[in-house]
Design an enzyme around this catalytic site. Sequence first.
Site, short mmCIF file in Angstrom:
data_model
loop_
_atom_site.label_atom_id
_atom_site.label_comp_id
_atom_site.label_asym_id
_atom_site.label_seq_id
_atom_site.Cartn_x
_atom_site.Cartn_y
_atom_site.Cartn_z
CB CYS A 31 -0.92 0.11 1.16
SG CYS A 31 -2.25 1.19 1.00
CE LYS A 82 -7.95 -1.09 4.81
NZ LYS A 82 -6.46 -1.11 4.47
NE ARG A 141 -6.64 4.73 9.11
CZ ARG A 141 -7.76 5.02 8.26
NH1 ARG A 141 -8.39 6.21 8.77
NH2 ARG A 141 -8.36 4.36 7.76
CD GLU A 195 -14.53 -4.06 -3.75
OE1 GLU A 195 -13.45 -4.95 -4.19
OE2 GLU A 195 -14.41 -3.03 -3.77
CE LYS A 208 -7.24 -3.62 7.92
NZ LYS A 208 -6.29 -2.80 7.21
#
Length: 328
Positions: free
Chosen positions: A117, A201, A211, A239, A254
């Site tokens: 990512c 997700k 984060r 998805e 997730k």
Amino acid sequence: MNPIDRPRRLRRDGIREMVSETDVDASDLIAPVFVDATTDERTPIETMPGHERVPVEQAVARVEEVLETGVEAVMLFGIPESKDERGSRAWAEDGVVQEATRRVAAETDAYVLTDVCLCEYTSHGHCGVLEDDARNEAEARLTVKNDETLDLLGKIAVSHAEAGADMVAPSGMMDGMVGTIRESLDAAEFSDVPIMSYAAKYESAFYGPFRDAADGAPAFGDRRHYQMDPANRREAIREVELDVAQGADVLMVKPALPYLDIVRDLREEFDHPIAAYNVSGEYAMLHAAAEKGWLDLEEVALESLLSMKRAGADLILTYFAEDVAYAL
Ligand code: PBG
């Protein structure tokens, strides 16, 4: 009245274990590990008690601690030494994840997964490339450029495979990411490296502690234009079908606990292995309650993981991996 059926007969010691339908085993668990290029010391992560960011030099030692508990797989996340608009440290040959992967692959027997990512690597904290003029919330909502981001994700995945990653795990929720990564890996002769897609997700507030840990919060705006709406269930099937068609090997849901219905749906719809990501907020909330003496941490952690297995997960990514494996 004398009941004929008495389920209590099979709940006694001796037989209880034999008739149990679900198990959590250390070999089902993947432990997230944070490698930080900005420090040369281990730094505790305040919002995730017991977890630390470790410098590259400590990556092997950290992974060996995981292996000692019986857990055999790790997911590496990186905090780069610098960030820029496009997140170029994400695919650098000497990037933090690449360096750590190289060492861990060479010096340990761990199965190494890497998170693919951009959000930890971009200066704006989004999971992709922004339009040049997106400098505020309203614009950012509309302007993470999907297709331009795909090329970068392909490069990141190949750089991880070159460093020795056993599996790559794209988490950015860009349309077409699995297909692009598959093509890029195959073109670079990594057709044996599987893809675990963060397939369903959700845009979740349970990622808060992560984060902080990975320094990947968006500087403005949020991720609701690329991550899924928590209100949607049928959309998860759609998805995931797309990811399956593009060659995903393992399908992830997730977060886990608030989305066990989705884990069950995927279990019933697909034959692929299903992974559940027991995310940072799920970990932090149990720790916070246990710290107050309100819950027994070991018991609730195990019960949570058991619920994911019962819902249909084969694998679980969890910050509890080491503690639970050790207790087992
Ligand atoms: C990066 C990524 C995130 C998590 C895993 N990979 C954060 C996010 O999407 O904001 C969250 C993991 C956790 O909360 O434990 N895209």
